[in-house]
Motif scaffolding. Structure first.
Motif, short mmCIF file in Angstrom:
data_model
loop_
_atom_site.label_atom_id
_atom_site.label_comp_id
_atom_site.label_asym_id
_atom_site.label_seq_id
_atom_site.Cartn_x
_atom_site.Cartn_y
_atom_site.Cartn_z
N ILE A 73 53.00 35.22 29.33
CA ILE A 73 52.10 34.07 29.10
C ILE A 73 51.37 33.80 30.41
N GLN A 74 50.05 33.67 30.31
CA GLN A 74 49.23 33.49 31.52
C GLN A 74 48.35 32.25 31.37
N VAL A 75 48.34 31.44 32.41
CA VAL A 75 47.48 30.25 32.48
C VAL A 75 46.68 30.34 33.77
N ASP A 76 45.36 30.19 33.63
CA ASP A 76 44.49 30.18 34.81
C ASP A 76 43.43 29.11 34.56
N GLN A 77 43.65 27.93 35.14
CA GLN A 77 42.83 26.77 34.79
C GLN A 77 42.14 26.18 36.02
N PRO A 78 40.79 26.14 36.01
CA PRO A 78 40.09 25.44 37.10
C PRO A 78 40.28 23.93 36.96
N ILE A 79 40.56 23.26 38.05
CA ILE A 79 40.72 21.81 38.01
C ILE A 79 39.67 21.10 38.87
N PHE A 80 38.94 21.89 39.66
CA PHE A 80 37.91 21.29 40.51
C PHE A 80 36.79 22.32 40.71
N PRO A 241 32.46 25.75 46.08
CA PRO A 241 33.90 26.04 45.97
C PRO A 241 34.52 25.46 44.71
N SER A 242 35.47 26.20 44.15
CA SER A 242 36.21 25.72 42.99
C SER A 242 37.70 25.98 43.21
N LEU A 243 38.52 25.12 42.64
CA LEU A 243 39.97 25.20 42.78
C LEU A 243 40.59 25.44 41.42
N SER A 244 41.47 26.44 41.33
CA SER A 244 42.13 26.77 40.06
C SER A 244 43.63 26.84 40.27
N LEU A 245 44.37 26.44 39.25
CA LEU A 245 45.81 26.62 39.22
C LEU A 245 46.13 27.76 38.26
N PHE A 246 47.10 28.57 38.63
CA PHE A 246 47.48 29.65 37.73
C PHE A 246 49.01 29.72 37.66
N ASP A 267 64.23 42.17 32.56
CA ASP A 267 63.88 41.33 33.72
C ASP A 267 62.87 40.28 33.26
N SER A 268 62.91 39.14 33.88
CA SER A 268 61.89 38.09 33.62
C SER A 268 61.64 37.38 34.94
N TYR A 269 60.42 36.97 35.11
CA TYR A 269 60.05 36.29 36.36
C TYR A 269 58.82 35.42 36.12
N LYS A 270 58.60 34.47 37.04
CA LYS A 270 57.46 33.54 36.97
C LYS A 270 56.68 33.62 38.27
N THR A 271 55.40 33.46 38.17
CA THR A 271 54.54 33.34 39.35
C THR A 271 53.61 32.15 39.13
N TYR A 272 53.29 31.47 40.17
CA TYR A 272 52.38 30.33 40.07
C TYR A 272 51.77 30.09 41.44
N GLY A 273 50.66 29.35 41.43
CA GLY A 273 49.99 29.07 42.69
C GLY A 273 48.61 28.48 42.43
N PHE A 274 47.80 28.48 43.46
CA PHE A 274 46.44 27.99 43.31
C PHE A 274 45.48 28.98 43.94
#
Length: 396
Positions: A73-80, A241-246, A267-274
């Protein structure tokens, strides 16, 4: 004398629900409204990215003992986006207002087309009554001229002219009756209501300031300006400039391998960041921004032109109403004159100085003037209805 009085505002929905337009037209308008609202919601939330899911099942004959599965499952959302998201929401709201004003304008065009056709229909009915009275007078005139001709008081030219006049009036009556049927056919194209039983609202004059303030076309043009203004800023924000969270969630499972058939792996793993991003070079960046600004300036120019057109439209309508008021005043003078002449003719008929034909002619002439007043009033209502068609009676 033309009086400027408060406008009689009737809700558009009430006019439509009274059956002035057909059910099919009502359904068309309702579908247009729903489509405008749905498209506006799409624009309003277009900055929200979808959440993507991917599942893989892999098995083949190259490694028959191997089975591979993966889920993510992938989320990539601009917030700014340097104000671009906020402006995108404002843009969507402005486009929605513009679209709904357009739908309201279309609905009013149907409703008021019926109203004008119904008024024209009633006006033609009055004109036909008037024409029949004129024909009756022409026939009486022929009888008078015939009697005078037989007694040698006039030559045949006067009798011929009276007959020609009667025939001309009769042909004009045929044309009026044909126009009446054509108008009724046009009414049936847009309405299920019989114009003979239609209850047409009565309109009075609105002040110019209110006409311009509530004008549908002007409101739609103002909404277009707001939309283009926000879109111009969105075009600029695209290069800022734009800021996104993923965030990602991944799960993998593998069973069997080429050498070890019983091998298992999971195996399972999570990644997140901005992420901060900004385009460094786009050859069309300035051109895109300039194009959006030009659209904004064009919409402002269009509003100024439209404002001029609506002022002139109101001025022309007012002039037409004043001319009709002058005709009404003159007709009322004639009506008073004919009332006096009818009384005098009746008195002379009683004294044996006038015939019954003279009395009938005068009575018919008086009736034609009364019909003229009603016809002029219908013409005023048609002009006033054109003004009201331009008005918005819903807050969008």
């Amino acid at each position: 004398m033309l009086k400027k009085v408060a406008f009689l505002s009737l809700p558009l929905l009430l006019l439509a629900q009274n059956g002035l337009i057909s059910k099919l037209k009502e359904q068309e308008i309702e579908l247009d409204k729903k489509k405008s609202i749905v498209e506006a919601k799409i624009l309003h939330d277009s900055w929200i990215n979808p959440i993507n899911m991917r599942y893989t099942y892999q098995k083949g004959d190259q490694y028959p003992n191997q089975l591979f599965k993966s889920f993510s499952i992938q989320v990539d959302q601009p917030i700014f986006k340097s104000g671009g998201i906020y402006k995108a929401i404002l843009y969507a709201n402005a486009k929605k207002r513009s679209a709904l004003f357009g739908v309201q304008s279309k609905e009013k065009s149907y409703v008021f087309r019926y109203i004008r056709l119904a008024l024209q229909y009633k006006q033609l009915q009055l004109s036909i009554k008037k024409q029949k009275l004129l024909i009756e007078n022409a026939k009486l005139d022929i009888l008078i001229k015939k009697d005078q001709y037989l007694h040698g008081e006039i030559d045949s030219t006067f009798l011929d002219n009276a007959i020609l006049n009667k025939n001309r009036l009769a042909i004009a009556l045929i044309d009026l009756e044909d126009k009446l049927q054509q108008t009724k056919k046009e009414i049936k194209n847009i309405s299920d209501l019989d114009p003979d039983s239609a209850q047409i609202p009565r309109f009075t004059l609105i002040q110019r300031a209110e006409f311009l303030q509530k004008n549908l076309s002007l409101k739609q043009s103002q909404a277009d300006i707001e939309a283009n203004k926000n879109y111009a800023y969105m075009s600029i924000a695209r290069y800022l400039p734009s800021l996104s969270l993923f965030a990602n969630y991944n799960s993998q499972k593998m069973q069997g391998s080429l050498y070890v058939p019983g091998y298992k792996y999971s195996d399972s793993y999570k990644t997140y960041g901005f992420r901060i991003s900004m385009p460094l070079f786009d050859i069309n960046a300035l051109r895109n921004i300039e194009s959006a600004k030009i659209d904004y300036l064009k919409s402002k120019n269009h509003l100024l032109q439209l404002m001029r057109e609506k002022r002139n439209f109101y001025k022309t309508s007012l002039h037409s109403l004043k001319l009709l008021d002058k005709k009404i005043a003159l007709t009322k003078e004639d009506l008073g004159l004919y009332e006096g002449l009818l009384k005098d003719t009746k008195d002379r008929f009683e004294a044996g100085e006038k015939t019954k034909y003279d009395v009938q002619i005068m009575q018919n002439s008086l009736k034609t003037k009364e019909l003229d007043l009603k016809i002029f009033d219908m013409q005023k209502q048609i002009i006033l209805s054109q003004l009201y068609q331009e008005m918005s009676d819903e807050k969008i």
